[in-house]
Scaffold this active site. Structure first.
Site, PDB file in Angstrom:
ATOM      1  N   SER A 171      11.022   2.971  -4.868  1.00  0.00           N
ATOM      2  CA  SER A 171       9.679   2.461  -4.613  1.00  0.00           C
ATOM      3  C   SER A 171       9.512   1.090  -5.286  1.00  0.00           C
ATOM      4  CB  SER A 171       8.645   3.487  -5.084  1.00  0.00           C
ATOM      5  OG  SER A 171       7.376   3.207  -4.554  1.00  0.00           O
ATOM      6  N   ASP A 213       8.038   8.767   5.270  1.00  0.00           N
ATOM      7  CA  ASP A 213       7.812   7.963   4.073  1.00  0.00           C
ATOM      8  C   ASP A 213       6.589   7.057   4.223  1.00  0.00           C
ATOM      9  OD1 ASP A 213       8.308   6.480   1.690  1.00  0.00           O
ATOM     10  OD2 ASP A 213      10.465   6.603   2.038  1.00  0.00           O
ATOM     11  N   HIS A 272       8.485  10.219   0.769  1.00  0.00           N
ATOM     12  CA  HIS A 272       8.770   9.135  -0.180  1.00  0.00           C
ATOM     13  C   HIS A 272       9.759   9.533  -1.280  1.00  0.00           C
ATOM     14  CE1 HIS A 272       7.789   5.195  -1.722  1.00  0.00           C
ATOM     15  NE2 HIS A 272       7.316   5.639  -2.866  1.00  0.00           N
TER      16      HIS A 272
END
Length: 301
Positions: free
Chosen positions: A112, A252, A279
């Protein structure tokens, strides 16, 4: 400077007036490059990525750390938004690599926000970097926000209206907003029910001290009103020279449109999409994630 082979299992290193917490699994300098793990947020902790420590069983020493402001590193709740910048966290990473004696032989795995940070680091072409993994990371927050609108519009009836009402009123700290936010999170952040303990631990760490997250991101994943709202790395990633693995989940919040610039611009890159994940593919499809990651690491030589 500490010799890699003599590193303690965990501790802190000085970073200016502050300290960065780290943990090492395995023995750096014993043959394979160290895998340094960059967590998301910004303002998260290493906890939800702790499973990557298992790579040490295959010969890759693994370094986790908590970025400044959270977890075991120095907390600075009095610092304003101007303090929390990408440059700060790039400097912290450089300092960690130096202090732990890893600069000559390492791989970065960023998830991320950590993926964006790792890509920026790699774009400077550091000599000791052997490979890069960018997992579930957008190439820019403008792209991210555009795609958030798409995902929000697909939520069950009434949910987005609730979110918008509280965002307009400035009441994003209400229980109603939290409940509506969790509808999104359970679809696009982590689809497991219940959430794994290590993921809950990270989630709670953010809310125990939201200084960094609120300053740089905002009150939620999809309402980015912090200092990163206009930030992106598209103009830098073409300079990345090392082999790069992109990872994302089919569901995601980092949608294909937000990831594609990495694929289009990095010269040596492959992209793996995890069909049953959102995610957090490392939690949602751990066996396949492990296989893909080990295959990539072996390919680095």
């Amino acid at each position: 400077m500490t010799s890699p082979a003599a590193l303690p299992a965990k501790g802190t290193v000085p970073f200016g007036e502050h300290k960065t917490w780290y943990r090492v699994t395995g023995t750096p300098g014993a043959g394979r490059p160290a895998v340094v793990v960059l967590h998301g947020g910004p303002g998260s902790t290493h906890d939800y990525l702790v499973g990557l420590a298992a790579l040490a069983q295959e010969g890759w020493p693994v370094v986790h750390y908590d970025q400044l402001g959270n977890g075991g590193s120095t907390h600075l709740p009095g610092k304003g938004a101007e303090f929390w910048t990408p440059r700060l966290f790039l400097d912290e990473l450089d300092n960690l690599l130096l202090r732990l004696g890893l600069r000559d032989d390492y791989v970065l795995v960023g998830q991320s926000w950590g993926g964006m940070l790792a890509a920026l680091h790699a774009s400077a072409r550091p000599g000791g970097l052997r490979g890069l993994v960018v997992a579930d990371a957008p190439a820019s927050y403008p792209l991210w926000l555009r795609e958030m609108r798409v995902l929000r519009d697909r939520l069950p009836e009434g949910v987005n209206e609730t979110l918008r009402r509280h965002e307009a009123a400035g009441t994003t700290d209400s229980q109603e907003y939290f409940d509506a936010m969790m509808v999104f999170y359970n679809r696009h952040v982590c689809t497991l029910d219940p959430w794994p303990r290590e993921f809950v631990a990270t989630f709670m760490e953010i809310y125990n001290d939201p200084t960094v997250y609120y300053a740089m991101n905002g009150p939620s994943e999809f309402h980015v009103i912090g200092s990163l709202r206009d930030f992106g790395v598209e103009d830098r990633v073409a300079d990345i020279e090392v082999p790069t693995l992109l990872i994302s989940g089919r569901h995601d919040e980092a949608t294909p449109a937000t990831v594609r610039p990495y694929f289009d611009l990095i010269p040596d890159v492959r992209w793996e999409v995890f069909e049953e994940s959102s995610h957090t593919p490392h939690l949602e499809e751990p066996e396949r994630f492990r296989q893909v990651l080990i295959e990539f690491l072996k390919g680095l030589g």
